[in-house]
Design an enzyme around this catalytic site. Structure first.
Site, PDB file in Angstrom:
ATOM      1  N   ASP A   1     -14.919   1.051   9.606  1.00 53.76           N
ATOM      2  CA  ASP A   1     -15.144   0.951   8.231  1.00 53.76           C
ATOM      3  C   ASP A   1     -15.394  -0.527   7.443  1.00 53.76           C
ATOM      4  O   ASP A   1     -14.942  -0.696   6.462  1.00 53.76           O
ATOM      5  CB  ASP A   1     -13.769   1.644   7.235  1.00 53.76           C
TER       6      ASP A   1
ATOM      7  N   LYS B   1       1.038  -1.250   0.171  1.00 51.60           N
ATOM      8  CA  LYS B   1      -0.187  -0.049  -0.063  1.00 51.60           C
ATOM      9  C   LYS B   1       1.065   1.205   0.018  1.00 51.60           C
ATOM     10  O   LYS B   1       1.640   1.490   0.937  1.00 51.60           O
ATOM     11  CB  LYS B   1      -0.943   0.177   1.136  1.00 51.60           C
TER      12      LYS B   1
END
Length: 323
Positions: A162, A63
């Protein structure tokens, strides 16, 4: 040259040994072919995720923060939050953390590569196969176990904030792993008498706890609410918000719960699934869980551990009906 050392407790390191894993930025460049567009497997507001292959053949996901997000205080905080959370958790149904690198203006997080896309990909049939009802039940239980672990079995409760189908990765054996901890934060310190954390609302539209939005009071029950929305996605196949549908069907959880209350539950079943007696019974019971998870007040919602236990019972009964 920037390096990072990560202890992967209880996991196999490179070459099969248990212990530390070290990376250099040069290795990351080589693994991702200098962050080639051909290696991109995901993108978001914070940055881009690349598939990488280390020299020994180990597959990783990298990432990489985009330059703009590094100048943004909120995005920088999300990056640090993800690192801090990933570094302290380890569970079969959570994506594994391998390392973190800072080098010049580069910021990267190295995690395990999960090869079978996201749950959203599968619900959209973007992976070329249809998830059966039993597989969806297994995925729901996997996610419930992961969230239970975050809430109850870490040094301090962690709230993910989330939970959604695009943050659930699917392994080759169709088991689920929760990922993306950019919004995660510690829960209330109950030993100090706190009942909630007061914080700016974070999350994804359609999944965010309505009480949290109204009061800015965050608790583990906010994850429970989002999990209820995820269950609706699993049984209907629809996204949480579908703006192209007629008005009364645009907010999928509201539409699905309305049909359930009206005694029309079978009409919400994903049309890709067979409307069998076993599916219908399990669907009814799952929608009962949804209604509890999405209660308007956190006091009305079950703990995540209870959700996992109920789903275990639904799966057991479902399998018995199939025999």
């Amino acid at each position: 040259m920037a390096t990072t050392t990560v202890v992967v407790a209880g996991n196999q390191g490179r070459g099969g040994e248990t212990g530390t894993m070290k990376f250099t930025m040069d290795e990351i460049y080589k693994a991702t072919k200098n962050f080639s567009a051909s290696c991109i497997i995901g993108q978001g507001g914070f940055g881009t995720v690349y598939k990488g292959t280390l020299k020994d053949g180990t597959l990783i996901a990298v990432k990489r923060a985009n330059k703009k997000s590094l100048c943004d205080d909120h995005s920088g905080g999300e990056f640090q939050s993800e690192i801090q959370t990933l570094a302290q958790v380890e569970h079969l149904n959570l994506v594994k953390f391998y390392g973190y690198l800072e080098h010049g203006d580069e910021r990267v997080v190295v995690i395990e590569y999960v090869p079978n896309g996201t749950l959203r990909d599968h619900l959209d049939c973007g992976r070329g196969s249809i998830l059966g009802f039993a597989q969806r039940l297994d995925i729901a239980i996997d996610v419930a176990h992961a969230i239970t672990y975050l809430h109850m079995y870490t040094d301090h409760p962690i709230i993910h904030r989330d939970i959604k189908s695009s943050n659930i990765l699917i392994a080759e054996n169709f088991r689920a792993k929760v990922t993306d901890f950019g919004f995660a934060r510690p829960g209330a310190d109950f030993d100090s008498g706190d009942t909630h954390v007061s914080t700016q609302v974070k999350g994804t539209a359609g999944y965010v706890d309505i009480e949290y939005v109204r009061t800015n009071q965050l608790t583990e029950k906010s994850d429970v609410y989002s999990f209820g929305v995820l269950l609706v996605e699993l049984v209907t196949g629809r996204r949480a918000i579908e703006p192209k549908r007629e008005f009364k069907e645009r907010i999928t959880p509201k539409w699905a719960v309305g049909k359930f209350i009206a005694g029309q539950t079978t009409s919400i079943l994903d049309p890709k699934l067979e409307p069998s007696a076993a599916n219908t019974l399990a669907l009814e019971k799952i929608m009962e869980v949804v209604v509890e998870c999405m209660g308007p007040s956190r006091r009305m919602r079950p703990r995540m551990k209870v959700c996992a236990e109920i789903l275990w019972g639904i799966r057991k009964e479902y399998k018995e009906l199939l025999v």
